[in-house]
Motif scaffolding. Sequence first.
Motif, PDB file in Angstrom:
ATOM      1  N   ASP A 114       0.801  -1.232   0.000  1.00  0.00           N
ATOM      2  CA  ASP A 114       0.000   0.000   0.000  1.00  0.00           C
ATOM      3  C   ASP A 114       0.832   1.279   0.000  1.00  0.00           C
ATOM      4  OD1 ASP A 114      -2.222  -1.525   0.007  1.00  0.00           O
ATOM      5  OD2 ASP A 114      -2.606  -1.369   2.164  1.00  0.00           O
ATOM      6  N   HIS A 115       2.151   1.168   0.100  1.00  0.00           N
ATOM      7  CA  HIS A 115       2.961   2.386   0.214  1.00  0.00           C
ATOM      8  C   HIS A 115       4.041   2.449  -0.859  1.00  0.00           C
ATOM      9  CE1 HIS A 115       1.018   2.155   4.149  1.00  0.00           C
ATOM     10  NE2 HIS A 115       1.165   3.464   4.209  1.00  0.00           N
ATOM     11  N   ASP A 116       4.507   3.698  -1.115  1.00  0.00           N
ATOM     12  CA  ASP A 116       5.509   3.904  -2.153  1.00  0.00           C
ATOM     13  C   ASP A 116       6.906   4.060  -1.574  1.00  0.00           C
ATOM     14  OD1 ASP A 116       3.401   4.221  -4.202  1.00  0.00           O
ATOM     15  OD2 ASP A 116       2.954   6.026  -3.030  1.00  0.00           O
ATOM     16  N   VAL A 117       6.986   4.562  -0.360  1.00  0.00           N
ATOM     17  CA  VAL A 117       8.282   4.781   0.275  1.00  0.00           C
ATOM     18  C   VAL A 117       8.301   3.994   1.589  1.00  0.00           C
ATOM     19  CG1 VAL A 117       9.884   6.492   1.230  1.00  0.00           C
ATOM     20  CG2 VAL A 117       8.388   7.108  -0.684  1.00  0.00           C
ATOM     21  N   ILE A 118       9.374   3.214   1.798  1.00  0.00           N
ATOM     22  CA  ILE A 118       9.478   2.416   3.015  1.00  0.00           C
ATOM     23  C   ILE A 118      10.637   2.957   3.847  1.00  0.00           C
ATOM     24  CG2 ILE A 118       9.624   0.069   3.957  1.00  0.00           C
ATOM     25  CD1 ILE A 118       7.392   0.480   1.804  1.00  0.00           C
ATOM     26  N   VAL A 119      10.352   3.258   5.120  1.00  0.00           N
ATOM     27  CA  VAL A 119      11.393   3.816   5.986  1.00  0.00           C
ATOM     28  C   VAL A 119      11.575   2.914   7.205  1.00  0.00           C
ATOM     29  CG1 VAL A 119      12.094   5.807   7.378  1.00  0.00           C
ATOM     30  CG2 VAL A 119      10.742   6.153   5.296  1.00  0.00           C
ATOM     31  N   PHE A 120      12.811   2.577   7.521  1.00  0.00           N
ATOM     32  CA  PHE A 120      13.116   1.957   8.814  1.00  0.00           C
ATOM     33  C   PHE A 120      13.607   3.069   9.736  1.00  0.00           C
ATOM     34  CE2 PHE A 120      14.378  -2.672   7.485  1.00  0.00           C
ATOM     35  CZ  PHE A 120      13.084  -2.875   7.034  1.00  0.00           C
ATOM     36  N   MET A 121      12.965   3.248  10.872  1.00  0.00           N
ATOM     37  CA  MET A 121      13.417   4.286  11.810  1.00  0.00           C
ATOM     38  C   MET A 121      13.871   3.594  13.086  1.00  0.00           C
ATOM     39  SD  MET A 121      11.164   7.406  13.450  1.00  0.00           S
ATOM     40  CE  MET A 121      11.103   8.394  11.980  1.00  0.00           C
ATOM     41  N   PHE A 122      15.136   3.755  13.430  1.00  0.00           N
ATOM     42  CA  PHE A 122      15.649   3.022  14.597  1.00  0.00           C
ATOM     43  C   PHE A 122      16.949   3.613  15.120  1.00  0.00           C
ATOM     44  CE2 PHE A 122      19.071   0.868  12.265  1.00  0.00           C
ATOM     45  CZ  PHE A 122      18.618   0.920  10.959  1.00  0.00           C
ATOM     46  N   PRO A 123      17.282   3.335  16.368  1.00  0.00           N
ATOM     47  CA  PRO A 123      18.614   3.640  16.877  1.00  0.00           C
ATOM     48  C   PRO A 123      19.543   2.489  16.474  1.00  0.00           C
ATOM     49  CG  PRO A 123      17.262   2.758  18.636  1.00  0.00           C
ATOM     50  CD  PRO A 123      16.401   2.791  17.413  1.00  0.00           C
ATOM     51  N   LEU A 124      20.760   2.833  16.093  1.00  0.00           N
ATOM     52  CA  LEU A 124      21.695   1.797  15.637  1.00  0.00           C
ATOM     53  C   LEU A 124      22.087   0.905  16.816  1.00  0.00           C
ATOM     54  CD1 LEU A 124      23.037   1.285  12.843  1.00  0.00           C
ATOM     55  CD2 LEU A 124      25.084   2.391  13.755  1.00  0.00           C
ATOM     56  N   TYR A 125      21.834  -0.397  16.675  1.00  0.00           N
ATOM     57  CA  TYR A 125      22.207  -1.363  17.724  1.00  0.00           C
ATOM     58  C   TYR A 125      23.275  -2.281  17.147  1.00  0.00           C
ATOM     59  CZ  TYR A 125      18.646  -0.510  21.284  1.00  0.00           C
ATOM     60  OH  TYR A 125      17.893   0.032  22.284  1.00  0.00           O
ATOM     61  N   TRP A 126      24.445  -2.245  17.690  1.00  0.00           N
ATOM     62  CA  TRP A 126      25.537  -3.088  17.189  1.00  0.00           C
ATOM     63  C   TRP A 126      25.650  -3.042  15.667  1.00  0.00           C
ATOM     64  CZ3 TRP A 126      29.577  -3.982  19.725  1.00  0.00           C
ATOM     65  CH2 TRP A 126      29.521  -4.200  21.113  1.00  0.00           C
ATOM     66  N   TYR A 127      25.731  -1.841  15.120  1.00  0.00           N
ATOM     67  CA  TYR A 127      25.928  -1.613  13.689  1.00  0.00           C
ATOM     68  C   TYR A 127      24.808  -2.200  12.854  1.00  0.00           C
ATOM     69  CZ  TYR A 127      30.388  -0.878  15.887  1.00  0.00           C
ATOM     70  OH  TYR A 127      31.370  -0.451  16.744  1.00  0.00           O
ATOM     71  N   SER A 128      23.633  -2.369  13.461  1.00  0.00           N
ATOM     72  CA  SER A 128      22.537  -2.966  12.719  1.00  0.00           C
ATOM     73  C   SER A 128      21.202  -2.499  13.310  1.00  0.00           C
ATOM     74  CB  SER A 128      22.670  -4.490  12.784  1.00  0.00           C
ATOM     75  OG  SER A 128      21.647  -5.092  12.023  1.00  0.00           O
ATOM     76  N   THR A 129      20.140  -3.121  12.864  1.00  0.00           N
ATOM     77  CA  THR A 129      18.820  -2.738  13.362  1.00  0.00           C
ATOM     78  C   THR A 129      18.549  -3.422  14.701  1.00  0.00           C
ATOM     79  OG1 THR A 129      17.723  -4.629  12.370  1.00  0.00           O
ATOM     80  CG2 THR A 129      17.960  -2.685  10.994  1.00  0.00           C
ATOM     81  N   PRO A 130      17.632  -2.880  15.496  1.00  0.00           N
ATOM     82  CA  PRO A 130      17.161  -3.623  16.674  1.00  0.00           C
ATOM     83  C   PRO A 130      16.545  -4.951  16.219  1.00  0.00           C
ATOM     84  CG  PRO A 130      16.422  -1.352  16.785  1.00  0.00           C
ATOM     85  CD  PRO A 130      16.991  -1.557  15.425  1.00  0.00           C
ATOM     86  N   ALA A 131      16.470  -5.884  17.147  1.00  0.00           N
ATOM     87  CA  ALA A 131      16.119  -7.261  16.810  1.00  0.00           C
ATOM     88  C   ALA A 131      14.805  -7.386  16.046  1.00  0.00           C
ATOM     89  CB  ALA A 131      16.065  -8.098  18.084  1.00  0.00           C
ATOM     90  N   ILE A 132      13.798  -6.594  16.415  1.00  0.00           N
ATOM     91  CA  ILE A 132      12.493  -6.831  15.795  1.00  0.00           C
ATOM     92  C   ILE A 132      12.492  -6.472  14.318  1.00  0.00           C
ATOM     93  CG2 ILE A 132      11.317  -4.612  16.143  1.00  0.00           C
ATOM     94  CD1 ILE A 132       8.917  -6.282  17.196  1.00  0.00           C
ATOM     95  N   LEU A 133      13.349  -5.513  13.924  1.00  0.00           N
ATOM     96  CA  LEU A 133      13.404  -5.156  12.513  1.00  0.00           C
ATOM     97  C   LEU A 133      14.069  -6.269  11.711  1.00  0.00           C
ATOM     98  CD1 LEU A 133      14.124  -1.360  11.999  1.00  0.00           C
ATOM     99  CD2 LEU A 133      12.406  -2.771  10.875  1.00  0.00           C
ATOM    100  N   LYS A 134      15.032  -6.937  12.329  1.00  0.00           N
ATOM    101  CA  LYS A 134      15.644  -8.088  11.655  1.00  0.00           C
ATOM    102  C   LYS A 134      14.625  -9.223  11.548  1.00  0.00           C
ATOM    103  CE  LYS A 134      19.178 -10.399   9.930  1.00  0.00           C
ATOM    104  NZ  LYS A 134      18.546 -11.686   9.660  1.00  0.00           N
ATOM    105  N   GLU A 135      13.881  -9.429  12.641  1.00  0.00           N
ATOM    106  CA  GLU A 135      12.825 -10.443  12.634  1.00  0.00           C
ATOM    107  C   GLU A 135      11.807 -10.128  11.537  1.00  0.00           C
ATOM    108  OE1 GLU A 135      12.869 -13.056  14.515  1.00  0.00           O
ATOM    109  OE2 GLU A 135      10.863 -13.701  15.108  1.00  0.00           O
ATOM    110  N   TRP A 136      11.480  -8.856  11.456  1.00  0.00           N
ATOM    111  CA  TRP A 136      10.510  -8.399  10.445  1.00  0.00           C
ATOM    112  C   TRP A 136      11.016  -8.738   9.039  1.00  0.00           C
ATOM    113  CZ3 TRP A 136      10.505  -5.181   6.292  1.00  0.00           C
ATOM    114  CH2 TRP A 136       9.271  -4.688   5.841  1.00  0.00           C
ATOM    115  N   GLN A 137      12.290  -8.447   8.792  1.00  0.00           N
ATOM    116  CA  GLN A 137      12.854  -8.749   7.466  1.00  0.00           C
ATOM    117  C   GLN A 137      12.806 -10.244   7.189  1.00  0.00           C
ATOM    118  OE1 GLN A 137      16.851  -6.804   6.995  1.00  0.00           O
ATOM    119  NE2 GLN A 137      16.199  -5.678   8.811  1.00  0.00           N
TER     120      GLN A 137
END
Lengths: 642, 205
Positions: free
Chosen positions: B61-84
Motif C-alpha cells: 500500500d505504500h511507495d516509500v518504506i522507511v526503517f526508523m531506529f537507533p543503531l544497535y551493534w551496527y545494525s537494526t534492533p532485533a524486531i526489525l531483523k525479525e521483520w525482514q
Amino acid sequence: MTAYFIQAFIYLAAAVIAVPLAKRLGLGSVLGYLIAGVVIGPIAGLVGNETSTLQHFAEFGVVMMLFLVGLELEPRMLWNMRHKLIGLGGLQVGLSTLVVMGIAFAFGFNWSIALTIGMIFSLSSTAIVLQTFNEKNLTKTEGGKNAFSVLLFQDIAVIPMLALIPLLALPELIEKAQSAAATAAEHHEQMSLVAGLPGWAYGIVVLSAIAIVVVGGNYLSRPLFRYVASSNLREIFTATALMLVIGIAALMSLVGLSPALGTFLAGVVLANSEFRHELESVIEPFKGLLLGLFFITVGAGIDFDVLASNIGPVMAMTLGVILIKATVLLLLAMIFKIKNSDRWLFALSLAQAGEFGFVLLSYTVQNHVIPVDLAQILSLVVAISMFLTPGLFILFDKVILPRYEQTENMREPDVIDEKGTVIIAGVGRFGQIVNRLLVTNGFKTVVLDHEAQQVENLRKINTKSFYGDATQPDLLHTAGIAEAKMLVIAIDNPDRAVELTEYIKHTYPNVIILARAFDRSNLYRLRKAGADFMVSETFHSALQLGKHALTHLGVHPFKAEQQRAIFFETEMAHKDTLYESWKQVTGDDKHLVHYRDMFIQLEETLSAAMKDERYRSFSRMERGWTPPPKENDTAFSKSETD
Amino acid sequence: MVDAAKKILVLYAHPSQERSEINKPLFRATQQQEHVTAVDLYAEYPTFRINIDKEQQRLRDHDVIVFMFPLYWYSTPAILKEWQDLVLEYNFAYGANGNALEGKTFLCAISAGGSETAYQADGYNHFTLRELLHPLEQTASLTGMTYLAPFALFCARSAFDENRVHSHIEDWLRILSALSNNTLDIALGKSLEKLNENLNILIRD
C-alpha cells in the motif's frame, strides 16, 4: 406515634420532591434540602415546633460526616498536610475572626460578644462544601484540596472555641439566666461524667476518653470487626459500625468534648483498617439522610418574623460576611500561590458560614455569652449565607471558570497523570497476582475481598487491602470507583461478576473493566455485559503447561512455543464468530447445533494450523523463516539457502 | 498532470522507549504527517509474533518504506531483523514471482551514539555508517527498491542536551514532505553519505 409518622412523612416527602428537582436545575442537593425545609416550615407551616429537637438529632449527621472525613485521612496523610492545615487553615480562621471581630467591635458590641461573633463566622460549612465538591467532581482540584485542609482545620478549631466560649460569659446574662433557672425546675441538667470535678480530674477524664478511642480503635476494633465479619451478616456489620460511632459520640458528650471531633479522631484511627471501605459504605447512607435532615431543619428553622423585622441588617451582615471571608481567602490564596481558577474556587467555596455556627450559637446562648435575640439574628445570617453558597458555586461555574478555561487552554497541556487508581475486586489466587504485578510497577491499587481471612493474609505481606463485598455498589463507591481508571474483577462467583460488570458499565462507563472468566460461557456473558477485556482463568496456564508437555515429548522448545502461540492466535481469530453464534443460542436446538458446528470448525482450523508442512511442499499456509524452495529457483546459489 | 502524493510507511523500532530522547519525539512528529503511516513495531508485536500478511499488505500500500531506529551493534534492533526475516518472503519480495517491492523507495532514519568522525575508515568504528548498512542496501537492491542514503543523527546521547533534536526533527519533516511531493532529488539522494548533508540542494522547491 401517628404524629411522628406524619412528621417523618412530611420531611421525607419534601426531600424526595425538592432534592431531585434542585439537582436537575443544577443547584446541588444542599440547596434542595434547604428549600424543602423553607417550604414545609415557614411557608406552609406543616412543621415547626419540633424543628429544634430534630436539629439536635440531625446534628448527628455532622458527627457521622466527620467520622467519614476521618476515615479518608490516614494519620500519615494528615501529617503531610500539616503545613497547609496549620498555615492556610490557621490563618483563615485567625484572620476572619479578627476582621469580623473588629467590625463588630466598631459597631459597639462588647469585645467578648465581638470575639464570639468573629469565631462563629470564621467557620465554613463542611457539609455543603464537601457535598458540592463531590457532586461537581472538584475534590481533586488544587482549589478543592486546599479548601479541604481549611475545612479540616476549622473542624478541629471548634474544640478550643467550645473551650473558650464559657470563659467569655457575660455577668448580666448569667444573672438573668440564674433567675430564670430558679423558677424552672432543673430538668435540663445534662448527663455528664465531669460535672463538678476539679480541674486536674477533668483533664484526666478527658485524656482517658481520648485514649480509649485511640487505643480501642487501634487494638480492639480489628478483632471485633473480624469476629463480626466472620458471621457474614451484613446487617450486624452495619449495627457494629453504628454502635461504634454512637458509642464514641456518647463518650465524648459525657466528658464534655465535641462528639464530632471524637468520631473524627476515631475515623483517623480506623483509616488504616482493612474494614475502612466497608465502614464507609455502611455509614454513608445514614450520614446522607441525617445531613439532609439537618439542612431541612435549617431551612424550616428560619424565623420569617424575625427576618422580616430585621431584613436590612440581616442581608447586610450576610453579604458582609461573605465579602469579608472571600477577601481573606483570596489574600491567602495569593500568599499560598493557589493559581488561576483554583484561587476563585477556594475563595468562593468557603465564603459562607457553617453548620458549626449553629452549634456554637446555641452553645453561646447556653453559656450566657450572647443574648437570645442577637443569636436569633445571627443564626439567620448563618442560614442565609449557607443558602447563598450554591449561588457562589454557580457564579464560579458560569462566570469565572469559562474565563480561565480560555486562557488555560492556551497553555501547554499538563502531563497527564496516567496512574489512575485500579480497583481489584477479589484477591484470591487470581486477583492477587494481578495486584502484585501492578503494585510492583508503581500503580496504585485498592483491593477488595469479602473474606476477612484473605484480607488479613494480604495485610501481613503489606498489601493494601480492604474487607468488603465488592459487588455492593456503595462499597465500590467508597473505594473510589467514580475516580478509578480501571476495575479488575476476579471474584469467585461467575454470576455476580457478570452483574457487577453490567452495573459498572451502566453507572461508570469510563471505567475500564478487565474480568477473569470461569469458563467460555462465563467469558461470553462478561463480554455481553460490557467487559473490555476478559480471560478464562485456566486458559493461559493450560496452554503453558501444554507447551511444556510438547517440549518433554521431544518437540524443540522454540517450536513448542510457536505452536502455543499459533494455538492462541487461532483461538483469538475465531473468538468473534464463536461469540456471535453463542449470542444466538436461545435454547432451541437449531442455534445450539450452529454453535457446535462453529466449535468443531475451530478445532479443525486449529489442527490445520498446527501441522508442519515445511518439507513437504512450499505452502502459503506455512510461514516463518522459510527458505526458498530447494529446486526451481535460479536467483540464489545453494550455499546461501542451506 | 500533478502526481498523486506518494504514501510513506515508517516502521519504527525502539525497544526501550522510556529512555528515548531522539527517536521517540522523531516518531511522534512523524505520526502527525500527512500521507505517512507510522508503525511502532515493538508496540504492535510485543511478543515478536509478526503478522506476515498484514505487513506485506502494508508494503504493497505504500511507495516509500522507511526503517526508523537507533543503531544497535551496527545494525537494526532485533524486531526489525525479525521483520525482514519473516515479511520479505520468497515470491513476495524476491524469487521468481517476488516483485511486490519493485520501484519503491527505501531509506533508514537512524540515530548513532558515536560521532561522525568515529564512523570513518580511520575512526574507531572503521566503516562509514553507509558502509555498515550494506546488508540493508543489498536487500533493497535485491528487492528492486531505490536505496537512499540514511538520514542520520550522530552523537545521539548528547543531542538532547545540546538542543539538536528540534532541528533534526524539522529536517526530517522536510524530507518526508519532499518524498511525498516528489520534490527530492533521488539521484543525489542515492549518492550521498547521509541524506541530511545539504537539504537545500537535495530538495527542489
